[in-house]
Design an enzyme around this catalytic site. Structure first.
Site, short mmCIF file in Angstrom:
data_model
loop_
_atom_site.label_atom_id
_atom_site.label_comp_id
_atom_site.label_asym_id
_atom_site.label_seq_id
_atom_site.Cartn_x
_atom_site.Cartn_y
_atom_site.Cartn_z
N HIS A 66 0.85 -1.19 0.00
CA HIS A 66 0.00 0.00 0.00
C HIS A 66 0.89 1.24 0.00
CE1 HIS A 66 -3.43 2.50 0.81
NE2 HIS A 66 -2.89 2.96 1.91
N HIS B 269 1.40 -5.13 4.21
CA HIS B 269 0.53 -5.56 5.30
C HIS B 269 -0.30 -6.78 4.89
CE1 HIS B 269 -3.23 -3.89 3.52
NE2 HIS B 269 -2.36 -3.10 2.92
N LEU C 158 -9.72 -3.60 3.73
CA LEU C 158 -8.54 -3.42 2.89
C LEU C 158 -7.72 -2.24 3.42
CD1 LEU C 158 -7.02 -4.40 0.39
CD2 LEU C 158 -8.23 -2.66 -0.90
N ASP C 159 -6.41 -2.40 3.35
CA ASP C 159 -5.45 -1.37 3.79
C ASP C 159 -5.48 -1.17 5.30
OD1 ASP C 159 -4.99 -1.10 1.13
OD2 ASP C 159 -6.17 0.73 0.94
N GLU C 160 -6.19 -2.04 6.02
CA GLU C 160 -6.26 -1.87 7.46
C GLU C 160 -5.74 -3.09 8.21
OE1 GLU C 160 -7.07 0.80 9.28
OE2 GLU C 160 -7.28 1.97 7.46
#
Lengths: 288, 288, 288, 288
Positions: free
Chosen positions: C196, C225, C231-233
């Site tokens: 990301h 990650h 998503l992205d977390e």
């Protein structure tokens, strides 16, 4: 050419590099000339080395295609010793020299393949043949010139004979592990860019990663530099480091070293191919 | 003390550092002993140097206050050569040696003043007296011991006589520019921590920033290290670099060097005072 | 198997990852078991999350090949909730998902080709077909599954049907620009690793490099990650940054971003494939 | 003054900053004027923002002391909107606002004391009084203006009344934790420089280090920026990061954050005080 002035030609973006002895009015002279010719300055960086009394400038301009005329005009307004370099071409042509390690070569081949290198790889020359395979995957000619069973002069003559078959601007030593003679470097007559493992403190001689391991360093580095007669002593283009620690074996340090060598050579080539580097004596001025 | 076991004592957080020859079962021996005593392991890092066949471990535990008993118990389950270090105290006592530069000293004085250094500065000793002023602002005793008009032995005897007036654990050389003799280092009999400007490549001898300038380096660095008989050659604790470029004069490089020297010495001291550093031969194992 | 104990088997290097609720004696229990079986601990790192009261450990051992037996024995001495992971295999099998950008994929293909990735790439799946060419140069199967003219469910079913033809351990999203549904992630039932772009401050939504440019940031970064439902977390594996300045256009920032994305994904994959990462809730414990 | 031209005056080093709409010939106009006046350009950096069509330049010159005359002359040859800044003075005067944290303040006080800050600290204003002590050690006036028992307007009027007692060029918010109103910022009418903890990704709101800890970030950062009406949203001057890992508690992250905040504010102030920063809209052009 009737009515030929620079301003009558189609504009393209160019990089102009100039160095000469410093005196008052150099920037005025250059910029007045460019303004008169309707050449716009997109970016300009100037540096005066007050110790050497030397003037360096890099201009990105929207300029004309008549480079010889522009150079003549610049020569007319600059000191006699001025070195003027006007670079319209988008890409340079290069030859890569390798030994056995693939990491720097692979990175360059990928960038070359996707047209992000800023240069075109014409061929690769290796003193071992294990990297022929990766070159063939990218349709890049590979010349295997072994140094075995040859004295240095014969070996360098073989190299030279292959290099001169191509018209190139730079030689890139991408982990090429042979020391080249001053006379060879002189005959090739173009800039050599080398990548050198270097440490804090620097280790000289064989097996530097073993030495770094034994010294227990916490950083290892790499240096991209031009090659002069004294190998590893030419003007530095880029340097960077990577942290290591006690858990690294000498082999781990070598592996980390390869990562940083790859990154630093890529950076050094980018600076050179984007015409950001000026050379004077044993130092570089880099307008990054 | 009747019924004295370790577990009957009030628990406090401690750091245990152990090194010895490696063999199977060391972690089991240590951890079984601690479990039996109801000492909980908060964090543990172990490293085996397979080249040296040496075992290193750092444990943070919630432990007891009877350190001699714990050390005896550990000795009983470990090889005869084991070096066992149990550290309950929150802070060490230190003496700082300086010459003229204030940057490392000032940083340490600030941290000392706000109790974030992890150690207590007992006094500062300088071979020049210009740093007396900043010490007095923090109520830290300053001893001016000039090296002038003295031979090295006399000078070091003076130093020794002042140092031995204090009970301290470490000597910190915060840009102390005199070379100390091996016999002095031996007599002081405690670890010396030094900060050394170091470059890529490393420059030896006088005026390293001038040398770095002349070589056109793109990075300058600093190294915090223990001092052994060979100055600047002791085990490395921390290293870091700062980027420089062609626009830096030698004076600018020295200024940038001071920033990185300050940061690296602070980092090195933190690692030492938090008991994260194990020494073996000329290298460190650092559990960061 | 008569007389079958772990110690009667040929020794190989293994990585053991364990996590469970913390209590006194866990290290002792594990290390005593290993010592009894003549398994030598090469390196060990332990971490207790005192907020979560959770124990994490990574051991590198010279161990036996009877992994089921070892896991049973470990289970017998550890709390019921223990997650035990014993990893003898040198390499994992992976599938890579891509869209149009080549930089992360190319880097992985090179490492895969030279056996330095720590995993074997089984195939690449793209929702565009421009990266088929580079895959074919490395003899890696490429599956073109366009998302066009399909609803999300159909598209994901197509993906799933291709993925399940391979036996793999990880899915790597190497600049894959489609958002995957939680139900898809659940069905695939293996870890997803994503790269990301992330900035200081972070920019959410479309065209983050444009946003970074407009904000005039001086650093841009990237984060590798795990992918969770958000998503992205998901849990962060690796992060790094690269400096930029006012002379960077949004396109230049994107170019610099690609360099750092490539490096951070490579680093994240190395940590995962070397079994250095433990997951708990939304965070990672990484024994680097 | 008879025969007054700029060239008749004693030469001193000056920094000239200019910005205006871009057009062909600006560099020529400026440099011709300087050459005519025998002012030598030591270094020059120019940047054209082609999106905004805006020209920025920074010159270091050996120049004259008649600044009003030079500014008039420059105005005559530049577009009407030109902002021209000629800076002969070696140091600026500043006020520092603090709350409770000492780390940024201490670093500034040390640099101020040893004349390496590039500015003179006139006083410190705190809404708590715990930092009075360190100020008094450096003989710097400290004004304790508590925000308690006051509404925002009263509090800001108190601040303003103290600030206006001094003649200063900049306000430095060195971990000042109150949000200032747009009308206050307008009334003070000088640049505010703030230091902001910022992360990858950025965390907004209370207790950012707690949020960073819970998210398991691997980097934490800091940003020095000018303050505009939107706090933490002004033009960025400098940013940097520091690596963290799973072993960091929220308190450890805060401690690491303080180190990087100190370094980034020092860097930001240096850039500003050396006149390397040009502001346009919400971005900076920094000639480093």
């Amino acid at each position: 050419m009737v009515g030929s002035t620079l301003s009558s030609l189609k504009k393209t973006r160019m990089v102009i590099l100039i160095q000469c002895i410093d005196k008052v009015g150099l920037v005025a002279a250059i910029s007045t000339l460019l303004a008169k010719e309707q050449i716009n300055i997109i970016s300009m960086r100037e540096h005066v080395d007050t110790v050497e009394n030397r003037f360096f400038v890099r201009l990105v301009v929207n300029g004309c295609a008549n480079i010889p005329l522009l150079k003549t005009q610049l020569n007319n307004v600059l000191p006699a010793d001025a070195e003027i370099n006007v670079n319209p071409q988008p890409a340079k042509k290069i030859i890569i020299l390798v030994t056995k390690d693939h990491h720097c070569l692979s990175d360059i081949l990928i960038r070359n393949h996707f047209k992000t290198l800023g240069a075109d790889v014409q061929c690769v020359i290796g003193n071992h043949n294990n990297l022929q395979e990766i070159c063939s995957r990218f349709d890049i000619p590979f010349h295997f010139i072994s140094h075995e069973n040859m004295d240095k002069e014969m070996y360098e003559n073989e190299l030279l004979s292959t290099i001169t078959k191509y018209e190139v601007h730079y030689l890139v030593l991408a982990k090429f592990m042979r020391i080249l003679s001053p006379s060879f470097i002189e005959k090739v007559a173009m800039p050599f860019i080398n990548i050198h493992h270097s440490f804090l403190p620097a280790f000289i001689g064989a097996n530097p990663y073993r030495q770094a391991y034994e010294r227990g360093v916490k950083l290892i580095g790499a240096t991209a530099h031009f090659v002069t007669n004294q190998l590893d002593e030419g003007p530095i283009i880029a340097q960077q480091i990577i942290p290591v620690n006690h858990s690294f074996t000498a082999a781990d340090m070598m592996k980390a070293g390869k990562e940083i060598e790859t990154a630093v050579l890529a950076k050094g080539l980018q600076l050179v191919f984007e015409e950001r580097v000026l050379l004077f004596k044993n130092k570089t001025v880099i307008f990054e």
